[in-house]
Design a protein around this motif. Structure first.
Motif, PDB file in Angstrom:
ATOM      1  N   LYS A   1       0.731  -6.356   6.488  1.00 35.52           N
ATOM      2  CA  LYS A   1       1.828  -5.952   7.380  1.00 35.52           C
ATOM      3  C   LYS A   1       3.184  -6.451   6.917  1.00 35.52           C
ATOM      4  O   LYS A   1       4.205  -5.813   7.117  1.00 35.52           O
ATOM      5  CB  LYS A   1       1.558  -6.516   8.785  1.00 35.52           C
TER       6      LYS A   1
ATOM      7  N   LYS B   1       1.525   2.611  -1.159  1.00 38.71           N
ATOM      8  CA  LYS B   1       2.039   1.621  -0.196  1.00 38.71           C
ATOM      9  C   LYS B   1       3.466   1.875   0.284  1.00 38.71           C
ATOM     10  O   LYS B   1       3.887   1.274   1.271  1.00 38.71           O
ATOM     11  CB  LYS B   1       1.917   0.222  -0.844  1.00 38.71           C
TER      12      LYS B   1
ATOM     13  N   HIS C   1     -11.090   3.118  10.149  1.00 33.57           N
ATOM     14  CA  HIS C   1     -10.070   2.307   9.473  1.00 33.57           C
ATOM     15  C   HIS C   1      -8.718   2.368  10.182  1.00 33.57           C
ATOM     16  O   HIS C   1      -7.865   1.522   9.942  1.00 33.57           O
ATOM     17  CB  HIS C   1      -9.844   2.801   8.041  1.00 33.57           C
TER      18      HIS C   1
ATOM     19  N   LYS D   1      -8.522   3.888   2.021  1.00 33.25           N
ATOM     20  CA  LYS D   1      -7.900   2.562   2.010  1.00 33.25           C
ATOM     21  C   LYS D   1      -7.941   2.026   0.587  1.00 33.25           C
ATOM     22  O   LYS D   1      -8.800   2.419  -0.207  1.00 33.25           O
ATOM     23  CB  LYS D   1      -8.671   1.601   2.925  1.00 33.25           C
TER      24      LYS D   1
ATOM     25  N   ASN E   1      -3.399  -3.011   3.149  1.00 33.78           N
ATOM     26  CA  ASN E   1      -2.998  -2.775   4.549  1.00 33.78           C
ATOM     27  C   ASN E   1      -2.253  -3.980   5.122  1.00 33.78           C
ATOM     28  O   ASN E   1      -2.143  -4.118   6.331  1.00 33.78           O
ATOM     29  CB  ASN E   1      -4.215  -2.428   5.421  1.00 33.78           C
TER      30      ASN E   1
ATOM     31  N   SER F   1     -10.209  -5.705   8.599  1.00 29.21           N
ATOM     32  CA  SER F   1      -8.876  -5.250   9.022  1.00 29.21           C
ATOM     33  C   SER F   1      -8.647  -5.553  10.496  1.00 29.21           C
ATOM     34  O   SER F   1      -7.548  -5.915  10.902  1.00 29.21           O
ATOM     35  CB  SER F   1      -8.727  -3.744   8.810  1.00 29.21           C
TER      36      SER F   1
ATOM     37  N   SER G   1       0.698   0.755   7.584  1.00 32.60           N
ATOM     38  CA  SER G   1       0.395  -0.604   8.070  1.00 32.60           C
ATOM     39  C   SER G   1       1.584  -1.546   7.878  1.00 32.60           C
ATOM     40  O   SER G   1       1.650  -2.600   8.506  1.00 32.60           O
ATOM     41  CB  SER G   1      -0.778  -1.205   7.297  1.00 32.60           C
TER      42      SER G   1
ATOM     43  N   LYS H   1      -5.081   3.321  10.531  1.00 38.23           N
ATOM     44  CA  LYS H   1      -3.912   3.814   9.772  1.00 38.23           C
ATOM     45  C   LYS H   1      -4.123   3.806   8.270  1.00 38.23           C
ATOM     46  O   LYS H   1      -4.909   3.016   7.758  1.00 38.23           O
ATOM     47  CB  LYS H   1      -2.742   2.857  10.025  1.00 38.23           C
ATOM     48  N   ASN H   2      -3.329   4.615   7.559  1.00 37.33           N
ATOM     49  CA  ASN H   2      -3.326   4.459   6.109  1.00 37.33           C
ATOM     50  C   ASN H   2      -2.501   3.225   5.735  1.00 37.33           C
ATOM     51  O   ASN H   2      -1.822   2.633   6.586  1.00 37.33           O
ATOM     52  CB  ASN H   2      -2.855   5.742   5.396  1.00 37.33           C
ATOM     53  N   ASP H   3      -2.558   2.818   4.485  1.00 42.21           N
ATOM     54  CA  ASP H   3      -1.956   1.540   4.087  1.00 42.21           C
ATOM     55  C   ASP H   3      -0.432   1.563   4.147  1.00 42.21           C
ATOM     56  O   ASP H   3       0.207   0.540   4.413  1.00 42.21           O
ATOM     57  CB  ASP H   3      -2.428   1.157   2.678  1.00 42.21           C
TER      58      ASP H   3
END
Ligand SMILES: Cc1cc2nc3c(=O)[nH]c(=O)nc-3n(C[C@H](O)[C@H](O)[C@H](O)COP(=O)(O)OP(=O)(O)OC[C@H]3O[C@@H](n4cnc5c(N)ncnc54)[C@H](O)[C@@H]3O)c2cc1C
Length: 548
Positions: A267, A526, A421, A209, A265, A391, A428, A423-425
């Motif tokens: 949204k 990202k 954690h 993350k 992360n 998170s 997200s 999901k990966n960023d």
């Protein structure tokens, strides 16, 4: 292109990256055996040029490496004297008292430093011991041996045309081979990424993350300057839109580091981390401090936040991942430099023992064990649930439960086990249709600045006639997928204004202004389609951070 012939140089240990991790490894190797041949390769034009972290340094790493650092003139000149933590609302603030915080959060005994200057000083110590340090040498490729082990790197390739063919002044660079190769590229290193994928080092681990950290150095009114003061904030302006917060560190010479971290992360693809930072400076507490001062430098860099549960396997044949190439930041403390130093020291000790036993090209398992069972593992394990709690449950519950968990972990147990954690960023990011655009106030040019003006204060430079180092797997994705689905967030998450959508004869086009890149790696992390790969441009290019 025909196979490129390169000269090769042989070393005992080849180290990629002159940050605190790589330099500590180099120093420790030469302390253990002055006859070892050790080389450090750095892509910045000089050591420190790409080191962003204006930091609060826990000196435990330096104490272990160079116990007499004070006598040797290390630039740790500002002990922390005051530690404040505030929850911000739009116009007000609430001070969170220090007493409920676990002892590990205390900054007394730490120093406010320019990590660029600390690295410059460490490079002098290393050179004094006989380490060869080559700045301006980007390591662009790994070299593999006959048995699939990492044998070395290619460094110093210059002068390619934009299409990748050799230009008129082409220099192929050279191969640097080592019995062991240390990868200490910092967060989201391009060679580290290849190694983690090739040897499946993240199998069975939580995804790494990240946050994006942006920082300005200000010279402020001496009447407002309180050398040694450390302030952290949470809350406004991010509120519930994203995790993150700010730091304000008063160092020497009436200078203040003002920085802001946004967890990647988030949204809402309309979120604009750079503008959140600019808006933050208009909070009355910050505006009062900065009014009458001037911003003298700007920079940005991603920060690893996955911690204990995201730490990949650290070794593969011939190679070890050090510091933030693996991700050793203690998130609630926002500190990784001490662990980077300790990891460099541990890797050096493992390599020294292996070389003495006439081994080479194998796995330095003693390094892995030392990281997981030694002080680094202990530091990361205690705080492992803070980030996943934030998170999952947001800021306030995570402050309370994370605080409780850090306390119980200090006593040796956790009520929560080890939280994941998820999901990966990149994954997200949600579709734009689920969110509203955010209306950011225009920068006023005094406290807040537009992105391109600020980028000029990172003094970044890239030779324009080289291939673009930001590679798209599929060039159609930005306009055909990311724009309709996610309002192409690259336009906003990049803190240097590299990515633009432009109208060209009625058509939309994705433009990459790679010259502006400050090597923060956020795009590689990202992009919701995971379509952007950050590769290293030719050596010496990138930011030139003076004193950050
Ligand atoms: C905004 C921000 C604030 C922070 N604040 C603090 C703090 O207060 N205290 C703290 O302890 N930590 C802090 N950190 C974390 C800290 O910066 C990292 O933990 C630390 O930098 C990790 O050290 P490293 O040696 O692994 O990597 P880095 O310091 O990133 O060094 C890596 C070096 O390798 C070079 N390099 C990378 N790739 C290549 C290549 N392919 N070829 C040649 N050279 C290469 C880079 O140019 C760089 O010089 C902060 C981070 C950020 C982003």
């Amino acid at each position: 292109m025909a196979e490129i012939e390169r000269e090769a140089m042989e070393y005992d240990v080849v180290i990629v990256g002159a940050g605190p991790a790589g330099l500590s490894a180099a120093i420790r190797l030469k302390q253990l055996d002055a006859d070892l041949n050790v080389v450090v390769l750095e892509k910045g034009s000089e050591v420190g040029a790409h080191i962003l972290s204006g930091a609060v340094l826990d000196p435990c790493g330096l104490d272990a490496l160079i116990p007499d650092w004070k006598e040797k003139g290390a630039p740790l000149n500002t002990p922390v004297t005051e530690d404040n933590f505030y929850m911000l609302g739009e116009a007000g603030k609430i001070r969170i008292p220090n007493f409920p915080m676990p002892p590990l959060m205390n900054n007394h005994g730490n120093y406010i430093v320019s990590m660029g200057n600390v690295c410059r000083w460490m490079a002098e110590q290393a050179e004094g011991l006989g380490v060869e340090i080559f700045p301006g040498m980007a390591c662009s490729e790994l070299v593999y041996g006959e048995n699939g082990e990492v044998k070395g790197v290619v460094a110093g390739e210059f002068g390619k045309n934009p299409d990748g063919t050799p230009g008129p002044g082409y220099e192929p660079g050279m191969e640097l081979h080592g019995k062991y190769v240390f990868i200490s590229e910092g967060v989201r290193g391009s060679l580290a990424k290849e190694i983690i994928a090739k040897y499946d080092l993240s199998d069975g681990k939580e995804p790494q993350k990240y946050g994006i950290g942006m920082k300005e150095i200000w010279e402020i009114d001496p009447a407002k300057h309180k050398q040694g003061t450390v302030t952290h904030t949470m809350g406004w302006p991010l509120g519930g839109n994203a995790g993150g917060g700010s730091f304000i560190y008063h160092l020497e010479n009436n200078q203040v580091y003002v920085g802001f971290v946004v967890h990647l992360n988030y949204k809402n693809p309309y979120l604009y981390p750079y503008m959140e930072f600019q808006r933050f400076k208009h909070h009355p507490m910050v505006a009062d401090l900065l009014k009458g001062g001037k911003r003298v430098a700007y920079g940005a860099r991603a920060i690893t936040e996955g911690g204990w549960q995201s730490l990949p396997k650290l070794v593969a044949p011939g190679v070890a991942l050090l510091g933030c190439s693996a991700g050793m930041v203690n998130v609630p403390r926002i500190k990784g430099n001490h662990n980077a130093m300790l990891s460099g020291k541990a890797a050096a000790e493992a390599a020294y023992d292996a070389i003495k036993a006439e081994r080479s090209g194998d796995e330095l398992t003693a390094y892995e064990t030392e990281v997981r069972e030694g002080p680094i593992g202990k530091d990361l394990k205690k705080v492992r649930n803070v980030k996943p709690m934030w998170s999952k449950w947001g800021m306030i519950p995570s402050l309370m439960l994370g605080g409780l968990d850090m306390w119980t972990n200090t006593m040796g147990f956790s009520l929560f086990g080890t939280l994941g954690h998820g999901k990966n960023d990149a994954l997200s990011t949600e579709e734009a249709g689920k969110h509203q655009p955010i209306d950011y106030p225009k920068p006023d040019g005094t406290l807040s600045f537009d992105r391109l003006t600020n980028v000029s204060f990172a003094m970044t430079n890239h030779e324009e006639s080289q291939p673009c180092h930001l590679r798209l797997t599929d060039p159609d994705i930005p306009v055909k997928v990311n724009l309709p689905k996610f309002a192409e967030p690259a336009q906003r998450y990049c803190p240097a204004g590299v990515y633009e959508i432009v109208e060209d004869e009625g058509e939309q086009r994705f433009v990459i202004n790679f010259q502006n890149c400050v090597h923060c790696k956020t795009c590689d992390i990202k992009d919701p389609s995971q379509n952007i790969t950050w590769t290293t441009p030719q050596g010496g290019d990138g930011p030139n951070y003076p004193n950050m």
